[in-house]
Design a protein around this motif. Structure first.
Motif, PDB file in Angstrom:
ATOM      1  N   VAL A  90     -36.126 -58.949 -25.656  1.00 50.76           N
ATOM      2  CA  VAL A  90     -35.148 -58.375 -24.737  1.00 50.76           C
ATOM      3  C   VAL A  90     -33.796 -58.433 -25.428  1.00 50.76           C
ATOM      4  O   VAL A  90     -33.357 -59.518 -25.823  1.00 50.76           O
ATOM      5  CB  VAL A  90     -35.109 -59.148 -23.403  1.00 50.76           C
ATOM      6  CG1 VAL A  90     -34.008 -58.585 -22.490  1.00 50.76           C
ATOM      7  CG2 VAL A  90     -36.454 -59.098 -22.712  1.00 50.76           C
ATOM      8  N   ARG A  94     -30.014 -58.039 -25.001  1.00 48.79           N
ATOM      9  CA  ARG A  94     -28.864 -57.918 -24.105  1.00 48.79           C
ATOM     10  C   ARG A  94     -27.563 -57.747 -24.870  1.00 48.79           C
ATOM     11  O   ARG A  94     -26.509 -57.515 -24.292  1.00 48.79           O
ATOM     12  CB  ARG A  94     -28.780 -59.160 -23.214  1.00 48.79           C
ATOM     13  CG  ARG A  94     -29.950 -59.286 -22.252  1.00 48.79           C
ATOM     14  CD  ARG A  94     -29.930 -60.572 -21.495  1.00 48.79           C
ATOM     15  NE  ARG A  94     -31.097 -60.663 -20.593  1.00 48.79           N
ATOM     16  CZ  ARG A  94     -31.484 -61.785 -19.992  1.00 48.79           C
ATOM     17  NH1 ARG A  94     -30.827 -62.927 -20.220  1.00 48.79           N
ATOM     18  NH2 ARG A  94     -32.545 -61.793 -19.195  1.00 48.79           N
ATOM     19  N   PRO A 153     -39.958 -53.818 -27.883  1.00 46.51           N
ATOM     20  CA  PRO A 153     -39.057 -54.023 -26.737  1.00 46.51           C
ATOM     21  C   PRO A 153     -39.834 -54.371 -25.480  1.00 46.51           C
ATOM     22  O   PRO A 153     -40.921 -53.843 -25.223  1.00 46.51           O
ATOM     23  CB  PRO A 153     -38.349 -52.674 -26.604  1.00 46.51           C
ATOM     24  CG  PRO A 153     -38.479 -52.037 -27.940  1.00 46.51           C
ATOM     25  CD  PRO A 153     -39.794 -52.488 -28.487  1.00 46.51           C
ATOM     26  N   SER A 154     -39.310 -55.261 -24.682  1.00 47.34           N
ATOM     27  CA  SER A 154     -39.990 -55.723 -23.472  1.00 47.34           C
ATOM     28  C   SER A 154     -39.571 -54.885 -22.271  1.00 47.34           C
ATOM     29  O   SER A 154     -38.380 -54.633 -22.065  1.00 47.34           O
ATOM     30  CB  SER A 154     -39.657 -57.194 -23.212  1.00 47.34           C
ATOM     31  OG  SER A 154     -40.189 -57.623 -21.982  1.00 47.34           O
ATOM     32  N   ASP A 155     -40.557 -54.482 -21.467  1.00 47.26           N
ATOM     33  CA  ASP A 155     -40.288 -53.756 -20.230  1.00 47.26           C
ATOM     34  C   ASP A 155     -40.304 -54.684 -19.022  1.00 47.26           C
ATOM     35  O   ASP A 155     -39.803 -54.337 -17.951  1.00 47.26           O
ATOM     36  CB  ASP A 155     -41.338 -52.655 -20.017  1.00 47.26           C
ATOM     37  CG  ASP A 155     -41.298 -51.602 -21.123  1.00 47.26           C
ATOM     38  OD1 ASP A 155     -40.190 -51.320 -21.621  1.00 47.26           O
ATOM     39  OD2 ASP A 155     -42.381 -51.105 -21.504  1.00 47.26           O
ATOM     40  N   GLU A 211     -39.595 -58.724 -18.583  1.00 49.71           N
ATOM     41  CA  GLU A 211     -39.306 -60.027 -19.175  1.00 49.71           C
ATOM     42  C   GLU A 211     -40.106 -61.144 -18.509  1.00 49.71           C
ATOM     43  O   GLU A 211     -40.707 -61.981 -19.201  1.00 49.71           O
ATOM     44  CB  GLU A 211     -37.811 -60.329 -19.068  1.00 49.71           C
ATOM     45  CG  GLU A 211     -37.420 -61.685 -19.650  1.00 49.71           C
ATOM     46  CD  GLU A 211     -35.934 -61.963 -19.518  1.00 49.71           C
ATOM     47  OE1 GLU A 211     -35.552 -63.142 -19.649  1.00 49.71           O
ATOM     48  OE2 GLU A 211     -35.163 -61.015 -19.269  1.00 49.71           O
ATOM     49  N   VAL A 216     -35.418 -63.508 -26.379  1.00 53.70           N
ATOM     50  CA  VAL A 216     -34.346 -62.942 -25.560  1.00 53.70           C
ATOM     51  C   VAL A 216     -33.033 -63.118 -26.322  1.00 53.70           C
ATOM     52  O   VAL A 216     -32.566 -64.250 -26.524  1.00 53.70           O
ATOM     53  CB  VAL A 216     -34.267 -63.627 -24.184  1.00 53.70           C
ATOM     54  CG1 VAL A 216     -33.108 -63.029 -23.367  1.00 53.70           C
ATOM     55  CG2 VAL A 216     -35.576 -63.478 -23.439  1.00 53.70           C
TER      56      VAL A 216
END
Length: 403
Positions: A64, A66, A82-84, A86, A103
């Protein structure tokens, strides 16, 4: 007529003729060399193995971002997707269905990257941190067009400092190494001398043969002869210890010279350190002899012997403070307190914080206290030689002086 030569010859010959002396003397350096080789080989292999396990490797993981800094192409090269979801991915990691979830925080410069991963073991778990750091580092570098900037980001530049003192280039921290070796030598000699000096005096009283010995030799000659003999025995041991050490230096010094630079030797510091070492060893010897003269048996000497050792080597534990705060009143007290003087003065001399006047004062003090302690040890031995059942007390010493 002085019989000190006879005492020296007898005590030295008796010590070096014992098979146990040579077994103990030769066993220690052999064990040290053998253990050092085994530890060196094992550590090298273990370090290489640990580093290889802890280094970043391609691993299937979800992430993730940010921060907006992670490049999808860079992350993909390392196995990242990429994570959809978390929370769902974190649950998959806990259940063992996913290797890791990374993350990246909004501000990586102030916040830590959070990694949830499947356990690989105590050392191999570090690979996850290396992986996350490598992905972020390469992603940031990919967004910079200047190769020099990328190189600076990956490896900050080193700085070479050249300092001057009195118009000449200051020798730097390597100049403290040669005179600081005197501190290590003093520490080793104190450990070697402690039991030997105490035992060689107490055994005469414990065996109850002192009266016969003192009919042919004075107490002063007996004590001085024993001190000199034990110092010679220690020199033999040191010579045996130094042979493998010097051979190691012949091999190690050329290898390290190119990496750490050349060691600077200051003749004045080396001379002052040598004199402080000799005076300190004499002071320690006299102190241990006084301990032996004050007790009736070796068993009774153990507590006083430990106290004497502690009184001599306690400044070793304050060496860093002495180096960094040489003008402190506490350091001044350590410098001139008799049993603390050898170590403290040698440490200050090594870092160049001992002035010529202070050097002379410390050397005179150390030798002066050594002579006084040796005289006091002879005095104790002469008056307590027939006192087999109890330790010497201050009241007894005072009564001797009055009589």
């Amino acid at each position: 007529m002085s019989r000190i030569g006879t005492v020296i010859r007898f005590e030295f010959t008796r010590a070096v003729k014992k098979p146990a002396f040579w077994i103990g003397t030769l066993a220690l350096p052999l064990v040290v060399v053998l253990v050092s080789l085994l530890v060196g080989v094992g550590q090298a292999a273990g370090t290489d193995s640990a580093l290889s396990r802890a280094s970043a490797t391609k691993t299937p993981f979800h992430y993730v971002d940010r921060s907006g800094l992670v490049s999808e192409s860079v992350a993909a090269r390392w196995g990242g997707t990429p994570s959809d979801d978390e929370s769902g991915d974190r649950a998959d990691v806990v259940a063992g269905r996913l290797e890791a979830l990374v993350v990246f925080p909004a501000t990586p410069s102030t916040e830590s990257i959070r990694v949830t991963a499947t356990d690989r073991g105590l050392f191999e778990n570090n690979a996850y941190a290396s992986l996350a750091q490598r992905v972020l580092e390469q992603s940031v570098a990919a967004g910079v067009d200047d190769p020099e900037a990328v190189a600076l980001l990956r490896s900050p530049p080193s700085a070479d400092v050249t300092a001057y003192a009195d118009g000449r280039v200051a020798p730097g921290w390597l100049s403290i190494v040669p005179p600081l070796l005197y501190v290590a030598a003093f520490f080793g000699l104190v450990i070697l001398l402690a039991a030997r000096m105490v035992t060689v005096v107490v055994e005469e009283k414990e065996n109850r043969i002192s009266e016969m010995i003192l009919t042919t030799v004075t107490a002063g000659d007996l004590i001085r002869g024993k001190v000199v003999a034990m110092l010679l025995v220690c020199l033999v041991q040191i010579g045996v210890f130094m042979v493998p050490g010097l051979l190691s230096l012949v091999v190690v010094v050329p290898l390290l010279a190119g990496r750490v630079g050349h060691v600077t030797i200051d003749p004045w510091r080396m001379l002052v350190g040598a004199l402080l070492l000799v005076g300190g060893v004499l002071l320690a010897s006299a102190l241990f002899v006084a301990v032996g003269a004050a007790v009736p048996s070796i068993k009774d000497a153990s507590a006083l012997q430990s106290t004497a050792i502690f009184a001599l080597i306690i400044p070793v534990y304050a060496a860093f403070f002495v180096m960094t705060s040489p003008t402190s009143p506490v350091v001044a007290f350590f410098t001139y307190f008799p049993t603390f003087t050898p170590v403290t003065a040698m440490v200050r001399n090594a870092v160049g914080a001992l002035s010529p006047l202070e050097s002379v004062v410390c050397i005179v003090e150390v030798f002066g206290v050594a002579v006084l302690l040796l005289w006091f040890a002879q005095y104790l031995f002469r008056h307590s030689v027939a006192q087999y059942g109890s330790k010497v007390t201050l009241r007894q010493i005072a009564s001797w002086r009055r009589s």
